[in-house]
Design a protein around this motif. Structure first.
Motif, PDB file in Angstrom:
ATOM      1  N   GLY A  15       0.851  -1.173   0.013  1.00 43.11           N
ATOM      2  CA  GLY A  15       0.188   0.055   0.015  1.00 43.11           C
ATOM      3  C   GLY A  15       0.918   1.263  -0.123  1.00 43.11           C
ATOM      4  N   TRP A  16       0.361   2.108  -0.533  1.00 46.44           N
ATOM      5  CA  TRP A  16       0.880   3.772  -0.380  1.00 46.44           C
ATOM      6  C   TRP A  16      -0.043   4.600   0.239  1.00 46.44           C
ATOM      7  CZ3 TRP A  16       5.732   5.153  -1.927  1.00 46.44           C
ATOM      8  CH2 TRP A  16       6.680   4.186  -2.823  1.00 46.44           C
ATOM      9  N   PHE A  17       0.559   5.211   1.106  1.00 49.84           N
ATOM     10  CA  PHE A  17      -0.266   6.219   2.051  1.00 49.84           C
ATOM     11  C   PHE A  17       0.621   7.593   1.807  1.00 49.84           C
ATOM     12  CE2 PHE A  17      -2.584   3.062   4.396  1.00 49.84           C
ATOM     13  CZ  PHE A  17      -1.895   1.788   4.125  1.00 49.84           C
ATOM     14  N   ARG A  18      -0.350   8.500   2.068  1.00 50.94           N
ATOM     15  CA  ARG A  18       0.212   9.830   2.303  1.00 50.94           C
ATOM     16  C   ARG A  18      -0.259  10.660   3.405  1.00 50.94           C
ATOM     17  NH1 ARG A  18      -2.339  12.530  -3.031  1.00 50.94           N
ATOM     18  NH2 ARG A  18      -4.442  12.995  -2.358  1.00 50.94           N
ATOM     19  N   GLN A  19       0.490  11.607   3.959  1.00 51.74           N
ATOM     20  CA  GLN A  19      -0.083  12.455   5.100  1.00 51.74           C
ATOM     21  C   GLN A  19       0.402  13.820   4.838  1.00 51.74           C
ATOM     22  OE1 GLN A  19       1.238  11.512   8.942  1.00 51.74           O
ATOM     23  NE2 GLN A  19      -0.443  12.639   9.945  1.00 51.74           N
ATOM     24  N   ALA A  20      -0.581  14.693   4.389  1.00 55.64           N
ATOM     25  CA  ALA A  20      -0.301  15.997   3.962  1.00 55.64           C
ATOM     26  C   ALA A  20      -0.531  16.949   5.389  1.00 55.64           C
ATOM     27  CB  ALA A  20      -1.500  16.646   3.309  1.00 55.64           C
ATOM     28  N   PRO A  21       0.330  17.900   5.487  1.00 59.14           N
ATOM     29  CA  PRO A  21       0.382  18.780   6.551  1.00 59.14           C
ATOM     30  C   PRO A  21      -1.140  18.953   7.332  1.00 59.14           C
ATOM     31  CG  PRO A  21       1.834  19.668   4.893  1.00 59.14           C
ATOM     32  CD  PRO A  21       1.089  18.657   4.244  1.00 59.14           C
ATOM     33  N   GLY A  22      -1.096  18.728   8.661  1.00 60.07           N
ATOM     34  CA  GLY A  22      -2.226  18.966   9.183  1.00 60.07           C
ATOM     35  C   GLY A  22      -3.202  18.009   8.916  1.00 60.07           C
ATOM     36  N   LYS A  23      -3.187  17.028   8.220  1.00 58.50           N
ATOM     37  CA  LYS A  23      -4.142  15.975   7.867  1.00 58.50           C
ATOM     38  C   LYS A  23      -3.882  14.512   8.495  1.00 58.50           C
ATOM     39  CE  LYS A  23      -6.015  18.398   3.704  1.00 58.50           C
ATOM     40  NZ  LYS A  23      -6.523  18.356   2.498  1.00 58.50           N
ATOM     41  N   GLU A  24      -4.928  13.691   8.526  1.00 61.92           N
ATOM     42  CA  GLU A  24      -4.598  12.431   8.900  1.00 61.92           C
ATOM     43  C   GLU A  24      -3.880  11.595   7.793  1.00 61.92           C
ATOM     44  OE1 GLU A  24      -7.935  11.657  12.019  1.00 61.92           O
ATOM     45  OE2 GLU A  24      -7.928  10.788  10.355  1.00 61.92           O
ATOM     46  N   ARG A  25      -3.348  10.655   7.969  1.00 65.59           N
ATOM     47  CA  ARG A  25      -2.944   9.733   6.772  1.00 65.59           C
ATOM     48  C   ARG A  25      -3.941   9.087   6.292  1.00 65.59           C
ATOM     49  NH1 ARG A  25       1.449   5.719   9.313  1.00 65.59           N
ATOM     50  NH2 ARG A  25      -0.377   4.689   9.939  1.00 65.59           N
ATOM     51  N   GLU A  26      -3.693   9.001   4.527  1.00 64.68           N
ATOM     52  CA  GLU A  26      -4.702   8.328   4.072  1.00 64.68           C
ATOM     53  C   GLU A  26      -4.234   7.129   3.078  1.00 64.68           C
ATOM     54  OE1 GLU A  26      -6.745  10.722   1.172  1.00 64.68           O
ATOM     55  OE2 GLU A  26      -4.921  11.911   0.698  1.00 64.68           O
ATOM     56  N   GLY A  27      -4.939   6.350   2.653  1.00 63.14           N
ATOM     57  CA  GLY A  27      -4.562   5.318   1.656  1.00 63.14           C
ATOM     58  C   GLY A  27      -4.765   5.918   0.275  1.00 63.14           C
ATOM     59  N   VAL A  28      -3.613   5.766  -0.387  1.00 57.03           N
ATOM     60  CA  VAL A  28      -3.640   6.200  -1.791  1.00 57.03           C
ATOM     61  C   VAL A  28      -3.745   5.160  -2.897  1.00 57.03           C
ATOM     62  CG1 VAL A  28      -2.236   7.303  -3.797  1.00 57.03           C
ATOM     63  CG2 VAL A  28      -2.104   8.303  -1.226  1.00 57.03           C
ATOM     64  N   SER A  29      -3.114   4.037  -2.718  1.00 59.15           N
ATOM     65  CA  SER A  29      -3.422   2.990  -3.606  1.00 59.15           C
ATOM     66  C   SER A  29      -2.816   1.678  -2.834  1.00 59.15           C
ATOM     67  CB  SER A  29      -2.562   3.332  -4.905  1.00 59.15           C
ATOM     68  OG  SER A  29      -2.756   2.356  -5.844  1.00 59.15           O
ATOM     69  N   CYS A  30      -3.171   0.532  -3.254  1.00 58.40           N
ATOM     70  CA  CYS A  30      -2.568  -0.808  -2.858  1.00 58.40           C
ATOM     71  C   CYS A  30      -2.634  -1.932  -4.114  1.00 58.40           C
ATOM     72  CB  CYS A  30      -3.474  -1.233  -1.859  1.00 58.40           C
ATOM     73  SG  CYS A  30      -5.114  -1.646  -2.097  1.00 58.40           S
ATOM     74  N   ILE A  31      -1.873  -2.770  -4.129  1.00 56.90           N
ATOM     75  CA  ILE A  31      -1.638  -3.654  -4.989  1.00 56.90           C
ATOM     76  C   ILE A  31      -1.807  -5.142  -4.421  1.00 56.90           C
ATOM     77  CG2 ILE A  31       0.635  -3.542  -5.240  1.00 56.90           C
ATOM     78  CD1 ILE A  31       0.379  -4.094  -8.138  1.00 56.90           C
ATOM     79  N   SER A  32      -2.355  -6.014  -4.906  1.00 56.01           N
ATOM     80  CA  SER A  32      -2.372  -7.488  -4.221  1.00 56.01           C
ATOM     81  C   SER A  32      -1.112  -8.145  -4.581  1.00 56.01           C
ATOM     82  CB  SER A  32      -3.495  -8.248  -5.055  1.00 56.01           C
ATOM     83  OG  SER A  32      -3.270  -8.274  -6.331  1.00 56.01           O
ATOM     84  N   ARG A  33      -0.949  -9.182  -3.803  1.00 61.75           N
ATOM     85  CA  ARG A  33       0.398  -9.853  -3.828  1.00 61.75           C
ATOM     86  C   ARG A  33       0.621 -10.378  -5.290  1.00 61.75           C
ATOM     87  NH1 ARG A  33       0.054 -14.526   0.802  1.00 61.75           N
ATOM     88  NH2 ARG A  33      -2.024 -13.876   0.830  1.00 61.75           N
ATOM     89  N   SER A  34      -0.554 -10.729  -5.799  1.00 59.63           N
ATOM     90  CA  SER A  34      -0.322 -11.306  -7.393  1.00 59.63           C
ATOM     91  C   SER A  34      -0.274 -10.149  -8.300  1.00 59.63           C
ATOM     92  CB  SER A  34      -1.545 -12.008  -7.542  1.00 59.63           C
ATOM     93  OG  SER A  34      -2.777 -11.239  -7.621  1.00 59.63           O
ATOM     94  N   GLY A  35      -0.439  -8.940  -7.820  1.00 61.58           N
ATOM     95  CA  GLY A  35      -0.277  -7.774  -9.000  1.00 61.58           C
ATOM     96  C   GLY A  35      -1.610  -7.586  -9.634  1.00 61.58           C
ATOM     97  N   ASP A  36      -2.550  -8.440  -9.486  1.00 60.22           N
ATOM     98  CA  ASP A  36      -3.909  -8.498 -10.400  1.00 60.22           C
ATOM     99  C   ASP A  36      -4.964  -7.652  -9.850  1.00 60.22           C
ATOM    100  OD1 ASP A  36      -5.220 -11.845 -10.078  1.00 60.22           O
ATOM    101  OD2 ASP A  36      -4.480 -10.064  -8.425  1.00 60.22           O
ATOM    102  N   THR A  37      -4.828  -7.151  -8.713  1.00 63.40           N
ATOM    103  CA  THR A  37      -5.847  -6.284  -8.155  1.00 63.40           C
ATOM    104  C   THR A  37      -5.153  -5.004  -7.687  1.00 63.40           C
ATOM    105  OG1 THR A  37      -7.032  -8.201  -7.426  1.00 63.40           O
ATOM    106  CG2 THR A  37      -7.534  -6.149  -6.346  1.00 63.40           C
ATOM    107  N   THR A  38      -5.728  -3.776  -8.005  1.00 61.84           N
ATOM    108  CA  THR A  38      -5.190  -2.635  -7.491  1.00 61.84           C
ATOM    109  C   THR A  38      -6.312  -1.589  -7.143  1.00 61.84           C
ATOM    110  OG1 THR A  38      -5.294  -1.826  -9.815  1.00 61.84           O
ATOM    111  CG2 THR A  38      -3.126  -2.616  -9.200  1.00 61.84           C
TER     112      THR A  38
END
Length: 124
Positions: free
Chosen positions: A34-57
């Motif tokens: 998973g990729w996450f991000r946290q902007a100044p003054g904001k909570e961390r959020e999930g941006v994108s994820c990919i499965s072990r197999s790579g076939d689900t995003t």
């Protein structure tokens, strides 16, 4: 077990960045990513994820059509290609792994390991 995100920097609106996540001490093949991000003054959020197999995003609505997640299990790396960047994409970006999901699933919960973040600044 270490994850290291890299590739951040300063870019103008409309520009692109490619983030990489490299793993040492464990094999990414056994984890969804998973990729996450946290902007100044904001909570961390999930941006994108990919499965072990790579076939689900999955992508957050705010980045759909602009970001692309990928993985290379042979190289033990994952990437997040970010295009058409906007000032609101400015944040510290983190990669993380999870063993909680099946081969063809991913999500933003149950992350086992986190990398140090990389700062992306989108500004003119």
């Amino acid at each position: 077990v270490q994850l290291q995100a890299s590739g951040g920097g300063l870019v103008q609106p409309g520009g692109s960045l490619r983030l990489s996540c490299a793993a040492s001490g464990h094999t990414l093949h056994y984890y969804s990513i998973g990729w996450f991000r946290q902007a100044p003054g904001k909570e961390r959020e999930g941006v994108s994820c990919i499965s072990r197999s790579g076939d689900t995003t999955y992508y957050a609505d705010s980045v759909k059509g602009r970001f692309t997640i990928s993985r290379d299990n042979a190289k033990n790396t994952a990437s997040l290609q970010m295009n058409s960047l906007k000032p609101e994409d400015t944040a510290v970006y983190y990669c993380a792994t999870s063993s909680a999901y099946s081969d063809h699933a991913c999500g933003y919960n149950g992350m086992d390991f986190w990398g140090k973040g990389t700062l992306d600044t989108v500004s003119s």
